[in-house]
Every structure is written in C-alpha cells, then in structure tokens.
Design a protein around this motif. Structure first.
Motif, PDB file in Angstrom:
ATOM      1  N   ARG A  13       0.845  -1.189   0.000  1.00 22.66           N
ATOM      2  CA  ARG A  13       0.000   0.000   0.000  1.00 22.66           C
ATOM      3  C   ARG A  13       0.882   1.241   0.000  1.00 22.66           C
ATOM      4  N   LEU A  15       0.517   4.236   0.903  1.00 23.06           N
ATOM      5  CA  LEU A  15      -0.273   5.201   1.660  1.00 23.06           C
ATOM      6  C   LEU A  15       0.547   5.738   2.822  1.00 23.06           C
ATOM      7  N   LYS A  17      -1.118   7.145   5.371  1.00 22.08           N
ATOM      8  CA  LYS A  17      -1.988   6.902   6.513  1.00 22.08           C
ATOM      9  C   LYS A  17      -2.896   5.717   6.215  1.00 22.08           C
ATOM     10  N   ASP A  18      -2.904   4.753   7.121  1.00 24.46           N
ATOM     11  CA  ASP A  18      -3.785   3.600   6.989  1.00 24.46           C
ATOM     12  C   ASP A  18      -3.975   3.022   8.379  1.00 24.46           C
ATOM     13  N   ASN A  19      -5.146   3.235   8.948  1.00 22.98           N
ATOM     14  CA  ASN A  19      -5.415   2.745  10.304  1.00 22.98           C
ATOM     15  C   ASN A  19      -6.524   1.714  10.278  1.00 22.98           C
ATOM     16  N   THR A  20      -6.275   0.620   9.556  1.00 22.53           N
ATOM     17  CA  THR A  20      -7.292  -0.430   9.448  1.00 22.53           C
ATOM     18  C   THR A  20      -6.742  -1.737   9.989  1.00 22.53           C
ATOM     19  N   GLY A  21      -6.319  -1.723  11.237  1.00 19.84           N
ATOM     20  CA  GLY A  21      -5.896  -2.976  11.850  1.00 19.84           C
ATOM     21  C   GLY A  21      -4.434  -2.986  12.227  1.00 19.84           C
TER      22      GLY A  21
ATOM     23  N   SER B 182      -7.891   7.344   2.628  1.00 23.70           N
ATOM     24  CA  SER B 182      -6.614   7.774   2.062  1.00 23.70           C
ATOM     25  C   SER B 182      -6.394   7.030   0.755  1.00 23.70           C
ATOM     26  N   GLY B 263      -6.488   2.246  -1.851  1.00 29.55           N
ATOM     27  CA  GLY B 263      -6.552   3.159  -0.711  1.00 29.55           C
ATOM     28  C   GLY B 263      -6.937   2.477   0.578  1.00 29.55           C
ATOM     29  N   SER B 264      -7.253   3.298   1.585  1.00 31.11           N
ATOM     30  CA  SER B 264      -7.658   2.812   2.902  1.00 31.11           C
ATOM     31  C   SER B 264      -8.988   3.432   3.293  1.00 31.11           C
ATOM     32  N   ILE B 265      -9.846   2.639   3.937  1.00 31.79           N
ATOM     33  CA  ILE B 265     -11.155   3.150   4.349  1.00 31.79           C
ATOM     34  C   ILE B 265     -11.113   3.796   5.734  1.00 31.79           C
ATOM     35  N   SER B 266      -9.944   3.766   6.350  1.00 34.99           N
ATOM     36  CA  SER B 266      -9.795   4.491   7.614  1.00 34.99           C
ATOM     37  C   SER B 266      -8.370   4.992   7.722  1.00 34.99           C
ATOM     38  N   ALA B 267      -8.179   6.231   7.276  1.00 35.66           N
ATOM     39  CA  ALA B 267      -6.827   6.775   7.212  1.00 35.66           C
ATOM     40  C   ALA B 267      -6.297   7.108   8.594  1.00 35.66           C
ATOM     41  N   LEU B 271     -10.504   1.587  13.309  1.00 37.51           N
ATOM     42  CA  LEU B 271     -11.657   0.738  12.988  1.00 37.51           C
ATOM     43  C   LEU B 271     -12.725   0.774  14.076  1.00 37.51           C
TER      44      LEU B 271
END
Lengths: 310, 310
Positions: A13, A15, A17-21, B182, B263-267, B271
């Motif tokens: 990725r 990215l 920023k990525d805060n999914t786990g 993001s 991308g990410s669904i939670s930048a 969660l």
C-alpha cells in the motif's frame, strides 16, 4: 510476504496513513525473515535536493559534538542530512593505513571530528549559506575548534570517502571487537567518556575506533587491541589472540552499560545468529515471551529462518 | 504496555534505531487496545520553528492542487508543514453558516482551495520568502488562479480556523455520510473527479463536502444530502431520512472505489466498532487470518477491548 503456511499477504500500500488494523508491515520488516518472506516493497521517493554541502569540524570531545548537533538541528531541521562522529583514534588509524585518503581531512582530524552534511531542496548556495551559518554559531559558542567546508562536490565526496574508509583501515589493522549500539542521543558523550576510561584502565594500550551516525544516536563503538607488529600476518594473529581472551568480557562490559543507559545492542545490524543469545540475555522475559508467542502463532512449525532472532 | 496476561512490557526506548527483534511497539500502537493497554509513551521533541506562514490558493480542480503540491514539495521539502484541500462545496457550506469565519478566505474560497503552511527553522522572513517563491512558481505554471499570503500570525490563525470550521458548519447543516479515506496521493484527483460525477448523477442535488490532509493523501470525503429546509430541526430530520435510505449504498460505493484504487477506508480514525465489519469485508482472508492469529496468541481469552478491530 509469503507466510509460513505458504499464503501470500499483499501489503503493498503506497499510503501515508492507513489505520485499518494491526501494523503487520512493520512486524514483518523487523523479523529478519523469521515470520515470513518479504518478496516485494513499495518505496517512497523524495525530490532530489538541488544543493548538498559537507564540512568537517574538529571538536574537543563528544560533549562538544552533541552541542554542535543541537545548533545544527535548530538551524537546519530536516536539512541536516548527515552528522557523523569520528573519534581521534579512528581517524588516526585511517591516517596510518590510508594517508592519501586521510589527507583530505587534515588538519581537522587530529582530534575528535564531526562530518556534517546539509541538503537544500532548491540550490547549492542555500546549502552553503546554511552550513556557514551553523559553523559561525558553533564557533561563537566555542563548540568547535576548527572547520573546513567542502568547496566542490569532489571535496564533499572526499570527506565522505574519508569517513567510510575507517572500516577499511580497521580491516587492514586486524580484527576488532565491534559493537553496533544506539543510545538516547543526549547520553552519547557520557557513555563514550565512561566506557573509554574504564576500558583503557582495564586493558592497557587498547584503542577505541569509534565512529558513526551520531545524529541517530548510533555509534560503532569498536574496540581494537593494542597496536601490534608491523607485519600484517603477525599483527592479525596478535589481534585474534587478544580477541580470543578478551572479546566476551569486553563485549559484556560494553553491552551491560548500553542496556543500563536505555540503549540497544543492535542499532542497525539486527540480531541474526550472532546476537541472538545476547538479546535473550538482555531482553525482559515479558518481551521474549511476546516475541515467542507471535513466532509460534505465525510460524508454528518453525520453518522461517530457523535459528535466527529467537 | 499491560498485556492480556497482566504482565508489563516496558518498551520505553528513546532510540531512533533499535533492531533487536520484532517491532512490538508499532504492533501495540496500531491495535486500538485490542492486544494490550498502553500506559506510557516516549515523545520525541523537535525545535519549534522560528517562522511559520500560511496562504490560501484557489485552484481550478484537485488536479491543480496536486500540481501545486509537487511544486511546494520540490521547493520546501520538509518545510512544507501543511497542505489542506477544501472543495468548493465545503467552503460554500462554511460561508452559509459561519460567514464571519469564511470572510477571511474571500475571494479565494469561491472554488476549490488549498491552505498551505510553510515552517522555517530560523526566521519568519525565511518562511515568507519560501512561500512567495512557491506561489510565484505556481502562478507561472498556471497551477493556481489566485492566492493570498497571511500577513500576520492572526491572519494565519484565521485561515486555519476557516479550514477547521468546516466540520462545525457540517454539524450545523445536519448529518452527513462521512468517509475518512486515504489514497496514493497521485490518485486523489482522479478519485475525486470520478466519485463526484458518479454520486451527483446517482443522487440529484447531493453535496460533496470534501476537505482534508491532501499532502498525506488523506481526504474527508463527506457526502451531504441535498440542501434541506431552513428550519434546523426539519433540516436535520430530512438529512437523517436521507441517510437512513442511502447511507449504506453510498458508503459501499465510495469504499469500493477507494479499495479498487489501493486506498484505505480508515486513514486516521481507526476501525473501532464502526468499521470492523467493513474491514473484514475488504481485507484479504490472509490478512484477517494473520490478525486473528496474533490476537489469539497475545490475548487468548479475548479480554482486551472486545468487539473492536477484529
């Protein structure tokens, strides 16, 4: 990453920023292949700086190097792209074996020396002005004794070549007891002063070939045996004999102090097989337990890079 | 960290470099308390910049915002400390509910707008000169339509206040379908253009209240229902009705595209409970499996923040 069960995890990725786990990426990155096999990576590119300039500054001791670092960081912030410390004995070793390379650093490198690099996104003049301003402030504060700013890219390269040739001079001199340590940056001067004094008292004639990424708190605190015979083979044998007798106790002495001061016994080289037992010795049971739990969970059969890290 | 077994792991190392085993710190940091309870942290301090200056620039569209970002990054590098995008409809919403705050951005904010902040380690003049140079280059390249540089700290604060008040205007307007996404930065213009067109075609009168940390690739791509009644209670009820019918399908539409574009669904929001099911939907089985293995290894009884993340 190819996992221990032969599946493929795609973590590519690009990215910020990525805060999914859970942060799986950094878990695999730091595992030295012992949790899975990394087969691809995303690289972030930055615009190449238009101006880069390098200087050598002589300092009285590591405490002055720390003061110089503070001045450089305050003025340059992220434009400070190199801050390398070289102990007097490390450059003396260079001068002994590669005088042609060391010549570019004279007369600065007769004592402890710092190599500074400043990068400027827009132009060479900006880099030079910033470095001059840092040097002036350091002179005014009495933090540096002397300094030379490279006047060309060739000169800049010669200064970096000087710094990087210390390892070559060490190899020529003979085996050393090498430490790849990091410390809270503010503790570096105290550590160097205390350790140097203790080792010199305990081992007469010992030489401290210390150099490294001072701005990162990362020092190659290498310990060379007393100066040996002029004949290369005899000298290397003398070094080897010294290491056989003293390596373990010197290493324990140095690493005990590093850990007591909140440092790391492997700043950039990792654990592999060489530092595995030491890491187990110094890390808390809780930390080793957490690592073992993760290892068992992701690689229950112990297939990935066995015998390393844990 | 207090672990699930009630032990304490001390990871308080103030080191830039430490390669002695798995990166437990970032594993716990990203786990939202579901692997252990973080009770202390080491913070790194940086010298406060001596000069900070802010500007608003009007751009034709997000593609121009991206070009402006490239110019700013090339010239300023790390001195670029803020790059915030505000869609025309987001600032229109602000002007509608808080005209006194929006006034500070006139006439710039009639279209898509970028807020830029430049920080300089040494002085205010340095920051201003750099920002002027960026704006001149952007004008010359035809990338910005108009710009205003704040002439005082009060003006800088007013521009940041404008940006930050979009969420207040949104709250006043009524419930929205909010996305904290993001994307690879270079994909932002394409994403915004495509999604906006598709949503406007599918939902007549819909408003796209998009703003956020463009320089991080992080956008709050919020979707507001068509403009509602003047009466606040009636309007909020109309919004709520719209969301009841369309929220799930719009969210799925937006997030499908985000994931398809890498991308990410939670930048930055994590969660928690809200995005748990969505993360499970979008992540690969391998990734969910890795996360579950780690969770089971470190918290076998499922005591830590149950019902969140996984």
């Amino acid at each position: 990453v190819v996992t221990a069960t032969g599946e493929i995890w795609n973590g590519l990725r690009s990215l910020r920023k990525d805060n999914t786990g859970f942060d799986l990426k950094d878990l695999f990155v730091g595992s030295e292949g012992s949790l899975g096999l990394i087969t691809a990576a995303v690289l972030k590119l930055f615009p190449q700086p238009k101006g880069v300039v390098t200087a050598l500054a002589s300092v009285k001791d590591p405490a002055q190097a720390l003061q110089l670092l503070a001045i450089a960081q305050t003025q340059a912030d992220a434009a400070l792209t190199g801050f390398e410390f070289m102990s007097a004995q490390s450059t003396a070793l260079l001068a002994q074996y590669f005088p042609e390379i060391a010549r570019h650093g004279q007369p600065m490198i007769t004592g402890d020396t710092v190599l500074i690099e400043i990068s400027h996104p827009q132009n060479q003049e900006g880099a030079t002005e910033l470095l001059q301003s840092i040097m002036e402030a350091a002179f005014t504060a009495g933090v540096i004794q002397d300094a030379t700013i490279a006047q060309s890219i060739a000169q800049s390269n010669a200064l970096w070549h000087l710094r990087e040739s210390i390892t070559l001079a060490s190899a020529e001199d003979g085996p050393q007891i090498k430490h790849d340590i990091s410390l809270p940056i503010s503790s570096l001067p105290d550590f160097i002063a205390t350790m140097s004094q203790e080792l010199k008292m305990a081992y007469s004639g010992i030489r401290l070939i210390n150099f490294g990424h001072f701005g990162d708190g990362n020092l190659h605190f290498n310990v060379a045996p007393p100066a040996g015979p002029a004949n290369r083979a005899e000298r290397h044998q003398a070094h080897a004999d010294f290491l056989l007798t003293h390596e373990d106790s010197i290493r324990r002495h140095v690493h005990d102090r590093v850990m007591a001061m909140g440092g790391s016994i492997s700043a950039e080289h990792g654990l592999g097989q060489l530092r595995r037992a030491e890491a187990a010795h110094y890390k808390s049971e809780v930390e080793i337990g957490l690592m073992k739990s993760i290892k068992a969970a992701l690689d229950p059969l112990g297939l990935m890079n066995p015998g390393k890290v844990l």
